[in-house]
Design a protein around this motif. Structure first.
Motif, PDB file in Angstrom:
ATOM      1  N   ILE A 174       0.839  -1.204   0.000  1.00 31.52           N
ATOM      2  CA  ILE A 174       0.000   0.000   0.000  1.00 31.52           C
ATOM      3  C   ILE A 174       0.871   1.250   0.000  1.00 31.52           C
ATOM      4  O   ILE A 174       0.623   2.207  -0.748  1.00 31.52           O
ATOM      5  CB  ILE A 174      -0.939   0.002   1.224  1.00 31.52           C
ATOM      6  CG1 ILE A 174      -1.956  -1.139   1.131  1.00 31.52           C
ATOM      7  CG2 ILE A 174      -1.665   1.348   1.345  1.00 31.52           C
ATOM      8  CD1 ILE A 174      -2.757  -1.348   2.405  1.00 31.52           C
ATOM      9  N   ASP A 370      -8.121  -1.301   1.797  1.00 36.19           N
ATOM     10  CA  ASP A 370      -6.965  -0.764   2.514  1.00 36.19           C
ATOM     11  C   ASP A 370      -7.321   0.286   3.562  1.00 36.19           C
ATOM     12  O   ASP A 370      -6.488   0.653   4.387  1.00 36.19           O
ATOM     13  CB  ASP A 370      -5.964  -0.171   1.519  1.00 36.19           C
ATOM     14  CG  ASP A 370      -6.593   0.869   0.590  1.00 36.19           C
ATOM     15  OD1 ASP A 370      -7.726   1.326   0.868  1.00 36.19           O
ATOM     16  OD2 ASP A 370      -5.957   1.222  -0.419  1.00 36.19           O
ATOM     17  N   HIS A 386      -6.385  -6.545   1.504  1.00 29.54           N
ATOM     18  CA  HIS A 386      -5.735  -7.356   2.527  1.00 29.54           C
ATOM     19  C   HIS A 386      -5.850  -8.834   2.188  1.00 29.54           C
ATOM     20  O   HIS A 386      -6.937  -9.346   1.920  1.00 29.54           O
ATOM     21  CB  HIS A 386      -6.349  -7.081   3.898  1.00 29.54           C
ATOM     22  CG  HIS A 386      -5.833  -5.831   4.523  1.00 29.54           C
ATOM     23  ND1 HIS A 386      -4.585  -5.746   5.090  1.00 29.54           N
ATOM     24  CD2 HIS A 386      -6.377  -4.596   4.632  1.00 29.54           C
ATOM     25  CE1 HIS A 386      -4.385  -4.524   5.551  1.00 29.54           C
ATOM     26  NE2 HIS A 386      -5.456  -3.804   5.276  1.00 29.54           N
TER      27      HIS A 386
END
Length: 460
Positions: A174, A370, A386
Motif C-alpha cells: 500500500i 486498505d 488485505h
C-alpha cells in the motif's frame, strides 16, 4: 469510550432479529418509487411507541403522487416533498403529515426480491409529532409497476469461522504504490473475527447497493462556493473547538449512531456558542430505535433526522428498557444536503458545513480494502486488498460506514484537496481518530448522500 456495554451486545443482536422489518435488504431505485401511491392508514392515536406490523388494521386511504425530483401532491392538491431514504424506503411530507416506511422484499436463501411497488407497514404522524398511525403504501401507477428486481446478499454468517489478518507485505505494498497517505499495522485488529470486523465497518444491515452520483453544480451554487474560505475546521474556529471527543463504537455495527450523534453534539455546541457540551447516548439509539437495526447497522438520515425529531436524544444510557420520557434533545429539521436523495454535491456540502456545522456522511468500501490500515495523510483507495500470508484474500464484502465531516482543506505541496473526517474507531486509529480523504472526486461515495440536521439545544 465504548458506550455499547459488552454484556448487552448479544441482546442487541437478538433484538435486531426480532424487530419488525428490522433487516432492510431491499434495493429500490428512484424510477421504481416515483408515481402514484395509495397510503392505507390505521386509526390515529397519541402513542408514538405503537408497533406497526402485518397485524395492523387500516381504516383510511389517501392517494399521493410522487413527482420529479422531490414533489409530492395528494389527491386534494396539497403539495409537499418526498425523498428516497437510501435504497431502503422513502419519506413523504404532505398536508401536514409525515409518512415513512421501508420498501417490501422477500428472501429465499440468499436471493432477495425487492418488491418496490409496496412498502412494509410503516409510521405516520402530523408535523408536530402527534396523531400517530401505522400505514402501508401500494404504488398504483408509474414506471415498472409490478416489476421486481433481485440481488444476492452476502452470507455474513460464513464470516463467523474466520478472522482478520494483516500481512506486513500488504502494508508495505500500500505504501509503495502511492505517496499520498501512510498505511500502518494495527495490532488491535489482528485476529478479530470477520463478523466483528463487518460490524465495525457498518454491519450487514447498512449496505447501500447503489450510491447516487453527485448532483450537477449550478452556477448559483458555484457562486456561493466561491465565497467560502479555502480552509475550514470546526475543531479550530478562532481557537475554539466545536467538535466533541472521538469515541469507540466497538464491534457493534453502530457507526450510524456515532456519526449521527457526533453531528448533533457538535451542532448544539455551535448553536450555543460553545456553552453547552453534551455526551449523548449512542446506546439509546442502538437499543431503542425502530428506524435502525441495532448492532447490525442503520442509516444517519433515519437517526440524526427522523429518530431525533420523533423521539429525541438523551444523555442517559438505557439498560434493559427504553424510557422515552427521559429528558431529550430533539431535531428541529433534517434532510439530505441538496434537499433530497441524489441532490448532494461537494460545493453544497462545504456551504452547509460552514453555515451550520459538521455533516454526517456515508462511505463505501469492501471489508478487505486498505482503508482499515490508514495511518496519516490524504486517503485515496489504492486497490490493494488485505490478503492472508498464504495469499488468500480476506472475503470481499461491500460495506457502508457512517462518519462525520468536520472540515476541509488543501495541501500546498500536492495541490490535493481533502475532507477532514472524524471516525468512531477510537483515538488510537488514524490521525488521533480522524482521517483526511480526497475531496471533489466523490472518493468512496462521500459526496453522494451527506445528511444534515438542525438540533434544538433546549431539552424537553
Amino acid at each position: 469510550m465504548l458506550r455499547i456495554r459488552p454484556v448487552l451486545l448479544a441482546l442487541l443482536v437478538a433484538a435486531y432479529v426480532r424487530r419488525s422489518g428490522a433487516n432492510t435488504p431491499a434495493n429500490c431505485t428512484y424510477e421504481e418509487i416515483v408515481g402514484v401511491w395509495r397510503f392505507s392508514e390505521s386509526s390515529q392515536t397519541a402513542d408514538r411507541m405503537e408497533v406497526c406490523d402485518n397485524g395492523t388494521i387500516f381504516v383510511n386511504n389517501v392517494t399521493v403522487e410522487l413527482q420529479y425530483p422531490n414533489i409530492a401532491v395528494d389527491e386534494f392538491g396539497h403539495k409537499g416533498t418526498w425523498t428516497m431514504v437510501y435504497n431502503q424506503g422513502f419519506e413523504v411530507t404532505v398536508a401536514d403529515r409525515k409518512y415513512y416506511a421501508f420498501s417490501d422484499y422477500k428472501i429465499v436463501s440468499y436471493v432477495v426480491t425487492s418488491l418496490c411497488d409496496r412498502t412494509k407497514p410503516g409510521w405516520s404522524h402530523d408535523i408536530e409529532g402527534k396523531k400517530w398511525a401505522c400505514y402501508q403504501g401500494t404504488r398504483v401507477k408509474g414506471p415498472f409497476v409490478g416489476a421486481n428486481r433481485t440481488h444476492t446478499i452476502a452470507d455474513s454468517l460464513a464470516l463467523d469461522h474466520d478472522v482478520f489478518r494483516q500481512d506486513p507485505a500488504i502494508i508495505n505494498e500500500i505504501n509503495a504504490v502511492q505517496n499520498s497517505w501512510t498505511a500502518k499495522h494495527y495490532p488491535q485488529f489482528e485476529g478479530i473475527p470477520l463478523t466483528d470486523m463487518h460490524r465495525l465497518h457498518g454491519g450487514p444491515a447498512s449496505t447501500i447497493y447503489s450510491y447516487p452520483t453527485p448532483a450537477d453544480v449550478t452556477q448559483e451554487v458555484r457562486r456561493v462556493a466561491d465565497t467560502l474560505p479555502e480552509q475550514f475546521d470546526w475543531r479550530n474556529v478562532s481557537g475554539v473547538n466545536y467538535v466533541t471527543s472521538v469515541k469507540y463504537q466497538g464491534y457493534c455495527g453502530s457507526c450510524y449512531a456515532y456519526g449521527s450523534i457526533g453531528m448533533i453534539e457538535a451542532r448544539i455546541k455551535v448553536l450555543t456558542n460553545n456553552t453547552l457540551t453534551l455526551d449523548l447516548s449512542e446506546q439509546d439509539v442502538v437499543q431503542c430505535s425502530h428506524y435502525s437495526q441495532a448492532c447490525e447497522g442503520g442509516f444517519p438520515y433515519l437517526i440524526a433526522g427522523k429518530y431525533g425529531q420523533d423521539y429525541g436524544f438523551t444523555t442517559d444510557d438505557p439498560y434493559l428498557e427504553c424510557t422515552p420520557d427521559t429528558k431529550r434533545y430533539y431535531t428541529a429539521r433534517y434532510g439530505y444536503v441538496g434537499g433530497y436523495y441524489g441532490g448532494c454535491n461537494e460545493p453544497l456540502m462545504r456551504a452547509a458545513l460552514v453555515r451550520d456545522g459538521p455533516l454526517t456522511v456515508s462511505v463505501k468500501m469492501a471489508l478487505s480494502d486498505d482503508f482499515v490500515s490508514y495511518g496519516s495523510g490524504i486517503y485515496g483507495p489504492t486497490g490493494v486488498r488485505h490478503r492472508r500470508p498464504n495469499g488468500e484474500y480476506n472475503p470481499w464484502i461491500e460495506v457502508n460506514h457512517s462518519v462525520l465531516i468536520v472540515g476541509y482543506g488543501s495541501d500546498a505541496q500536492t495541490n490535493k484537496t481533502y475532507w477532514i473526517v472524524k471516525n468512531s474507531w477510537g483515538d488510537w486509529w488514524g490521525d488521533k481518530g480522524y482521517f483526511k480523504v480526497d475531496r471533489g472526486v466523490n472518493a468512496m461515495g462521500i459526496e453522494s448522500i451527506a445528511v444534515e440536521a438542525i438540533p434544538v439545544p433546549i431539552p424537553k
